[in-house]
Design an enzyme around this catalytic site. Structure first.
Site, PDB file in Angstrom:
ATOM      1  CD  GLU B  50      -2.475  65.160  80.554  1.00  0.00           C
ATOM      2  OE1 GLU B  50      -3.163  64.994  81.598  1.00  0.00           O
ATOM      3  OE2 GLU B  50      -1.350  64.657  80.400  1.00  0.00           O
ATOM      4  CG  PHE B 112       5.048  53.097  78.392  1.00  0.00           C
ATOM      5  CD1 PHE B 112       4.427  52.740  79.583  1.00  0.00           C
ATOM      6  CD2 PHE B 112       5.612  54.358  78.290  1.00  0.00           C
ATOM      7  CE1 PHE B 112       4.391  53.621  80.653  1.00  0.00           C
ATOM      8  CE2 PHE B 112       5.568  55.249  79.351  1.00  0.00           C
ATOM      9  CZ  PHE B 112       4.956  54.879  80.541  1.00  0.00           C
ATOM     10  CD  GLN B 113       2.896  57.539  78.977  1.00  0.00           C
ATOM     11  OE1 GLN B 113       3.496  58.235  78.171  1.00  0.00           O
ATOM     12  NE2 GLN B 113       2.673  57.939  80.213  1.00  0.00           N
ATOM     13  CE  LYS B 162      10.356  60.122  69.636  1.00  0.00           C
ATOM     14  NZ  LYS B 162      10.907  61.137  70.476  1.00  0.00           N
ATOM     15  CG  MET B 480     -28.555  70.833  90.355  1.00  0.00           C
ATOM     16  SD  MET B 480     -29.835  72.087  90.609  1.00  0.00           S
ATOM     17  CE  MET B 480     -29.246  73.396  89.532  1.00  0.00           C
TER      18      MET B 480
END
Lengths: 160, 566
Positions: B50, B112-113, B162, B480
């Site tokens: 993502e 959940f999630q 949802k 770097m």
């Protein structure tokens, strides 16, 4: 230097955390805070006491303005204003000090809001320095508990 | 007629002119993905992580000058976007990120999630929303796009439970977004414009310091007009590259920590600095008390918080850069005190001085026989693409060499994570840029360290048939940090040796892409030519000098004139 800021906000969930998150995230200081609904239920007023030099206060004011939910920011230090805090102080009050505590309450125009055989709870309102003065004078007698509100402030109306 | 929340959301995206969405599905956004299938004009780019969706949307927005869109699921889908959002926030890039959320009834339940993504992203978004009422969905999306693109642009997040995407709603008619609390200032104050112009007229040693605001306001033409009208030398920030033509005789290149010697010297000696859409961050100013000690500072910025934040400003102009620069150009055109020729003559010694600095310490590097120098690779990329490619970078040495040695004559051609400095930005950004400009050559200039931070996107590039080219400047170090260790930590290379690395050629092939390698200077050009002629994703693995440094360099906390030159 101390500054009292009055901030009008959209009265929506999460708005207060946007303000406090801004202060913690950018390392600004909040000394006291008080929020409530205004006449318009869609708007709340937040009064906040902070400190810093003029550059910091300018940055705080601008950053507050930048929050989408902030409607108006006023630095009360730039106008003539009245500010108040309230404290409820539970102080030891036994036979030898009961009268003295009441006298002090009277001098500061406080009220007794709770009584027990060994203590009084005094309600005092005023600017922060007055509250501090009451606390200082009651301390030797024996303060058991203090609760204090944040500062609230209102600009004085124009006299002309 | 009532439609579902998912249908309304997609319809609203089309209404807002969205053509491409970068996303990754999950449990609570299935309804939205299901709806996507029915919209052929809306391309969904399926990423493999993502974070990449957000970087891709970011670069897409930069190339197109529009709002980029990402769509992910709740919980880990949402938390994975945070780096991308924070990067877009610091670089002021307009994107709208949709995150799924558990049904409203379960919010706060540790479902959940479930994660409080609105809370998590509060300090790194311009604004964010949790939609709790189906009727708010469409107005919220419209407001989000408006906030993202207006004023100082930035990322906006919308958290969608949802049940909102399955609720039945009436699609509200389109009307202009009106907000009580948010009204950006676009028009400059005429009095401030006049003050600024008068100060510029008096200047003996003027400098224009241009930042990313020039690009986001599409003000490059107006900036070029002002600079040429008054013959003022221009220096650019990393974000501002391309805002003024890099090959123009008035261009001094980049300033700051790895800026050119002449830029930093010019800032130091200048008597009037015109800052346009830049924010005086620490990489530009170095030690603050030694920054531009003689200069009167004019600062144009649409965000009032940027003004006098780090450096006190003498003439602030809160406005859109394009409007402010137009105002200044018009003022000079109408003012009889201004004479282009005599003004140019007056500042001629200053430009001569700058040319001398440039000659004394130009951007350069030492060639070594048989060893590829990274600067040489970037120069060759520049030459062989005629300076017309879209370049994205990762972060670190690769980013600085790209900024120093590729000259950008046009805006929206250089994408880099400037403020947050995200390793792993460049490759997904290249995919986003290619989706925005299918006919352009897009090259990610990468390091062997940072390319591994989003290497999984090779699958995305292949699936989208994105012929992006990745040029890995491979030195086996996190270069770097290694450079800092070499200079300031007596070469104690702690945690920077990454010699254990994949065979990048074989890795490209494993994904069905093309892998090419160059190990000597003579192989560089043929490899680039071959890559540019390949209509597929290509990794070019340039095995470069192991301990090459980026110079000039202003050590952290030093004045910008205390540059290390080699």
């Amino acid at each position: 230097m101390k500054h009292t800021l009055s901030v009008l906000l959209q009265n929506k969930p999460g708005v207060l955390s946007r303000v406090t998150g801004l202060f913690s995230g950018r390392g600004f200081n909040i000394e006291s805070l008080s929020v409530n609904e205004t006449l318009d239920p869609g708007i709340s007023c937040l009064v906040l006491v902070t400190s810093g030099d003029s550059t910091i206060i300018e940055q705080i004011t601008k950053q507050l303005h930048k929050l989408i939910d902030v409607i108006k920011v006023s630095d009360m230090n730039e106008v003539d204003y009245v500010e108040r805090e309230m404290a409820i102080i539970r102080v030891k009050a036994e036979a030898n000090t009961r009268a003295e505590v009441l006298r002090i309450a009277d001098i500061f125009r406080g009220k007794v809001v709770d009584v027990s055989p060994k203590s009084y709870a005094l309600e005092v309102t005023g600017a922060a320095d007055k509250i501090q003065a009451v606390i200082d004078i009651l301390r030797p007698i024996g303060i058991q508990e203090i609760v204090r509100t944040g500062t609230i402030a209102i600009a004085r109306a124009k006299k002309k | 007629m009532k439609i579902t929340g998912a249908q309304a959301m997609i319809k609203c995206l089309e209404e807002q002119g969205v053509e491409v969405i970068f996303g990754f599905p999950g449990g609570v956004v299935i309804d939205i993905f299901d709806e996507l299938l029915r919209h052929e004009n809306l391309t969904h780019v399926l990423v493999r992580h993502e974070q990449a969706a957000v970087h891709a949307a970011d670069a897409y927005a930069r190339v197109k000058g529009t709002v980029g869109v990402a769509l992910v699921t709740s919980g880990p889908g949402a938390t994975n976007t945070v780096t991308g959002i924070a990067s877009a926030y610091l670089d002021s890039i307009p994107i709208v990120v949709f995150t799924g959320q558990v049904p409203t009834a379960l919010i706060g339940n540790d479902a959940f999630q479930e994660v409080d993504i609105v809370g998590i992203t509060r300090p790194c978004t311009k604004h964010n929303y949790l939609v709790k009422n189906p009727a708010d969905l469409v107005p919220t999306i419209r407001e989000a796009f408006y906030i993202a693109r207006s004023g100082r642009p930035g990322p906006v997040l919308i958290d969608l439970p949802k049940d909102i995407s399955v609720a039945k709603i009436k699609y509200p008619p389109l009307k202009p977004v009106q907000m009580r609390t948010y009204k950006p200032t676009y028009e400059p104050h005429p009095g401030q414009i006049e003050k600024a112009c008068k100060a510029i007229l008096k200047a003996q040693r003027p400098v224009i310091y241009a930042g990313g605001g020039v690009i986001s306001a599409d003000a490059n033409k107006e900036l070029t007009e002002l600079a040429t009208k008054l013959s003022i030398p221009v220096t650019m920030t990393l974000m501002g590259l391309g805002g003024f033509p890099g090959t123009h005789k008035l261009s001094m290149g980049m300033l700051g920590m790895h800026g050119t010697y002449c830029s930093n010297m010019a800032m130091r000696e200048s008597d009037v600095i015109v800052a346009v859409g830049a924010r005086f961050d620490d990489r530009i100013t170095g030690r603050l008390d030694a920054f531009a000690p003689h200069a009167k500072i004019i600062h144009i910025d649409i965000d009032p918080t940027s003004i006098s934040k780090n450096v006190p400003v003498d003439i602030p102009i809160v406005a859109d850069c394009k409007h402010a620069l137009t105002g200044m150009n018009t003022w000079f055109d109408r003012n009889s005190d201004f004479n282009k020729v005599s003004q140019g003559k007056k500042t001629e010694p200053w430009r001569k001085q700058i040319k001398e600095w440039e000659k004394k310490h130009p951007l350069t590097y030492k060639k070594e026989k048989g060893i590829i120098k990274p600067q040489f690779v970037v120069q060759k990329l520049y030459e062989l693409t005629k300076g017309e490619a879209i370049i994205t970078t990762e972060v670190g040495q690769n980013q600085m060499w790209a900024a120093q040695f590729y000259k950008f004559n046009n805006p929206r051609a250089f994408m880099t994570s400037g403020g947050l400095g995200v390793m792993g930005y460049g490759f997904p950004a290249a995919i986003g840029a290619q989706m925005a400009a299918p006919d352009r050559t897009v090259i990610d200039i990468a390091g062997d360290g940072s390319i591994q931070m989003n290497i999984q996107e090779l699958a995305t590039a292949r699936q989208q048939k994105c012929p992006v080219k990745i040029a890995i400047l491979n030195n086996g170090y996190l270069g770097m940090v290694r450079q800092w260790q070499e200079l300031f930590y007596e070469k104690r290379y702690s945690g920077t040796n990454i010699e254990v690395a994949p065979n990048f050629v074989a890795l490209a092939e494993a994904y069905g892409a093309v892998g090419l390698r160059a190990t000597k200077p003579s192989e560089v050009e043929p490899v680039i030519k071959k890559a540019l002629a390949t209509d597929n994703t290509v990794i070019m693995d340039f095995v470069i000098a192991r301990e090459e440094g980026v110079f000039p360099m202003v050590p952290a906390g030093k004045a910008t004139t205390e540059m290390l030159l080699a």
